[in-house]
Design an enzyme around this catalytic site. Structure first.
Site, PDB file in Angstrom:
ATOM      1  CB  SER A 218      41.460 -33.250  13.598  1.00  0.00           C
ATOM      2  OG  SER A 218      42.811 -33.250  13.176  1.00  0.00           O
TER       3      SER A 218
ATOM      4  CE1 TYR B 229      41.672 -27.846  13.517  1.00  0.00           C
ATOM      5  CE2 TYR B 229      43.203 -29.686  13.531  1.00  0.00           C
ATOM      6  CZ  TYR B 229      42.081 -29.074  13.011  1.00  0.00           C
ATOM      7  OH  TYR B 229      41.374 -29.681  12.004  1.00  0.00           O
TER       8      TYR B 229
HETATM    9  P1  NDP Z   1      38.043 -25.360   4.860  1.00  0.00           P
HETATM   10  O1  NDP Z   1      38.733 -24.231   5.542  1.00  0.00           O
HETATM   11  O2  NDP Z   1      38.463 -25.749   3.498  1.00  0.00           O
HETATM   12  O3  NDP Z   1      36.452 -25.095   4.875  1.00  0.00           O
HETATM   13  C1  NDP Z   1      35.878 -24.700   6.087  1.00  0.00           C
HETATM   14  C2  NDP Z   1      34.375 -24.644   5.976  1.00  0.00           C
HETATM   15  O4  NDP Z   1      33.859 -24.270   7.267  1.00  0.00           O
HETATM   16  C3  NDP Z   1      33.885 -23.620   4.984  1.00  0.00           C
HETATM   17  O5  NDP Z   1      32.680 -24.084   4.403  1.00  0.00           O
HETATM   18  C4  NDP Z   1      33.630 -22.386   5.861  1.00  0.00           C
HETATM   19  O6  NDP Z   1      32.591 -21.551   5.375  1.00  0.00           O
HETATM   20  C5  NDP Z   1      33.150 -23.039   7.148  1.00  0.00           C
HETATM   21  N1  NDP Z   1      33.385 -22.208   8.313  1.00  0.00           N
HETATM   22  C6  NDP Z   1      34.549 -21.623   8.697  1.00  0.00           C
HETATM   23  N2  NDP Z   1      34.360 -20.902   9.818  1.00  0.00           N
HETATM   24  C7  NDP Z   1      33.056 -21.040  10.148  1.00  0.00           C
HETATM   25  C8  NDP Z   1      32.234 -20.527  11.179  1.00  0.00           C
HETATM   26  N3  NDP Z   1      32.697 -19.684  12.117  1.00  0.00           N
HETATM   27  N4  NDP Z   1      30.931 -20.870  11.191  1.00  0.00           N
HETATM   28  C9  NDP Z   1      30.417 -21.682  10.237  1.00  0.00           C
HETATM   29  N5  NDP Z   1      31.143 -22.190   9.235  1.00  0.00           N
HETATM   30  C10 NDP Z   1      32.434 -21.868   9.187  1.00  0.00           C
HETATM   31  O7  NDP Z   1      38.186 -26.605   5.856  1.00  0.00           O
HETATM   32  P2  NDP Z   1      38.233 -28.182   5.587  1.00  0.00           P
HETATM   33  O8  NDP Z   1      37.210 -28.560   4.591  1.00  0.00           O
HETATM   34  O9  NDP Z   1      39.637 -28.591   5.402  1.00  0.00           O
HETATM   35  O10 NDP Z   1      37.810 -28.700   7.041  1.00  0.00           O
HETATM   36  C11 NDP Z   1      36.498 -29.148   7.377  1.00  0.00           C
HETATM   37  C12 NDP Z   1      36.559 -29.800   8.746  1.00  0.00           C
HETATM   38  O11 NDP Z   1      37.492 -30.878   8.704  1.00  0.00           O
HETATM   39  C13 NDP Z   1      37.050 -28.877   9.868  1.00  0.00           C
HETATM   40  O12 NDP Z   1      36.336 -29.161  11.040  1.00  0.00           O
HETATM   41  C14 NDP Z   1      38.513 -29.253  10.006  1.00  0.00           C
HETATM   42  O13 NDP Z   1      38.992 -28.950  11.290  1.00  0.00           O
HETATM   43  C15 NDP Z   1      38.449 -30.737   9.749  1.00  0.00           C
HETATM   44  N6  NDP Z   1      39.706 -31.358   9.340  1.00  0.00           N
HETATM   45  C16 NDP Z   1      40.369 -30.944   8.212  1.00  0.00           C
HETATM   46  C17 NDP Z   1      41.545 -31.559   7.840  1.00  0.00           C
HETATM   47  C18 NDP Z   1      42.335 -31.145   6.637  1.00  0.00           C
HETATM   48  O14 NDP Z   1      43.492 -31.602   6.516  1.00  0.00           O
HETATM   49  N7  NDP Z   1      41.784 -30.345   5.715  1.00  0.00           N
HETATM   50  C19 NDP Z   1      42.114 -32.667   8.637  1.00  0.00           C
HETATM   51  C20 NDP Z   1      41.318 -33.039   9.777  1.00  0.00           C
HETATM   52  C21 NDP Z   1      40.157 -32.402  10.105  1.00  0.00           C
HETATM   53  P3  NDP Z   1      32.833 -20.225   4.437  1.00  0.00           P
HETATM   54  O15 NDP Z   1      33.876 -20.570   3.421  1.00  0.00           O
HETATM   55  O16 NDP Z   1      31.487 -19.992   3.831  1.00  0.00           O
HETATM   56  O17 NDP Z   1      33.237 -19.128   5.333  1.00  0.00           O
END
Ligand code: NDP
Length: 252
Positions: free
Chosen positions: A147, A161
Site C-alpha cells: 500500500s 494498517y
Molecule cells: P476489497 O475489500 O475490495 O477486497 C478484498 C478481497 O480480499 C476480497 O476478495 C476478500 O474476499 C479477500 N479477503 C478479505 N479478507 C480475507 C481473508 N481473511 N482471507 C482471504 N481473503 C480475504 O479490497 P481491495 O481490492 O481494495 O484490496 C486488495 C488489496 O489491495 C489489499 O491487500 C489492500 O490492503 C490493498 N490496497 C488497497 C487499496 C485501495 O485503495 N483499495 C490501496 C492500497 C492497497 P471475500 O470478499 O470473498 O471475503
C-alpha cells in the site's frame, strides 16, 4: 507462422491470486488470464463473486479455480497454495492480494483488531509466500500487494494498517535474497487510493485521498492489475526485491 495465442506473455503459466473474488484481486486474476495464465482465486465470503470471476477466466479459454481460504487462519493460508497447485497442475506465480483495511485511532483498536489485521495482512502473506517458495520453479514470481501507506501515513488512524503493509517491505526484500539463487523474483506493489469496496471513490474521505495524489484522482483496479501483469511476465525478469507504485503520484 506464429499464432496470436503463442504471443501471450503468460501462456502456460499457472497463478494463484489471494482475495480474487472482487476488487483489485479480481482485476488481477482477469488480467493474468487475459495474458494467458490459468488462475486460481481464493475467497472467504464471496463464493458467488469468485465463481463469476472463474466463469470469466474460463470464457477466455483458460482454467479457473475458486478456493475458499481464510488467510487469517494459518493452516488455511499454508494449504491454499498446495490446493491451488494441485488444481492447476503446478504454480508459477503467487499474487498475495488479500488484505483487510482497519483504519481507526490508536485508542480504539482492540487486541482482536490488531491480531486480525496482522494475521491476514502479514502472517497470512508470509505463510503463502513460504508455501509457494517450496513449489515455485525457476522463473517463478511472488508478487505482494502492499500500500502507499507502507511508507507514508498521511494522517491519524493509519498506524495499524501502515504497520501491516510496511512489514511486507521486509518480507519482499528477504524473499528476494533467499530465493534469488533459485531464479525466483519477489516484488511488491504499492497502490494508491483505488476504487473498491474497501475504499470507494464516493466515500467520505475520498476527496481528501484524491487530493493526496499528483493526478488528483482515484485509480482503478485495472491500473493495479497492469503493473502486476508486468511483474508476472518475462519483461520483469530482472526486477526483484523492490516495489512499483501505481499510486497516481501519492508518493511524489
Ligand atoms: P476489497 O475489500 O475490495 O477486497 C478484498 C478481497 O480480499 C476480497 O476478495 C476478500 O474476499 C479477500 N479477503 C478479505 N479478507 C480475507 C481473508 N481473511 N482471507 C482471504 N481473503 C480475504 O479490497 P481491495 O481490492 O481494495 O484490496 C486488495 C488489496 O489491495 C489489499 O491487500 C489492500 O490492503 C490493498 N490496497 C488497497 C487499496 C485501495 O485503495 N483499495 C490501496 C492500497 C492497497 P471475500 O470478499 O470473498 O471475503
Amino acid at each position: 507462422m506464429t499464432s496470436l495465442t503463442s504471443l501471450s506473455p503468460l501462456d502456460g503459466k499457472k497463478a494463484l491470486v489471494t482475495g480474487g473474488s472482487r476488487g483489485i484481486g479480481a482485476a488481477i486474476a482477469l488480467r493474468l488470464a487475459e495474458e494467458g495464465a490459468d488462475v486460481a482465486v481464493t475467497y472467504v465470503q464471496g463464493e458467488e463473486a469468485a465463481r463469476e470471476v472463474v466463469a470469466k477466466i474460463e470464457a477466455m479459454g483458460r482454467r479457473g479455480v475458486a478456493l475458499r481460504a481464510d488467510l487469517g487462519r494459518a493452516a488455511e493460508a499454508t494449504a491454499s497454495v498446495g490446493r491451488a497447485a494441485e488444481a492447476l497442475g503446478g504454480l508459477d506465480v503467487l499474487v498475495n492480494n488479500a488484505g483487510v483495511g482497519v483504519l481507526a485511532p490508536l485508542g480504539r483498536l482492540s487486541p482482536d483488531d490488531i491480531d486480525r489485521v496482522l494475521d491476514v495482512n502479514v502472517r497470512g502473506v508470509f505463510l503463502t509466500a513460504r508455501a509457494a517458495a517450496d513449489r515455485l520453479p525457476r522463473g517463478g514470481r511472488i508478487i505482494t500487494i502492499g500500500s502507499c501507506m507502507a511508507e507514508r501515513v498521511p494522517g491519524p488512524g493509519g498506524t495499524l494498517y501502515g504497520t501491516s503493509k510496511a512489514a511486507l517491505i521486509g518480507l519482499t526484500k528477504g524473499l528476494a535474497r533467499e530465493l534469488g539463487a533459485r531464479g525466483i523474483n519477489a516484488t511488491l506493489v504499492h497502490p494508491g487510493p483505488i476504487d473498491t469496496d474497501m475504499n470507494p471513490s464516493d466515500g467520505p474521505t475520498a476527496p481528501a485521498q484524491s487530493a493526496l495524489t499528483s493526478l488528483g484522482r482515484y485509480g482503478t483496479p485495472a491500473e493495479v492489475a497492469s503493473v502486476v501483469a508486468f511483474l508476472a511476465g518475462p519483461d520483469a525478469s530482472y526486477v526483484t526485491g523492490t516495489a512499483l507504485s501505481p499510486d497516481g503520484g501519492y508518493a511524489a
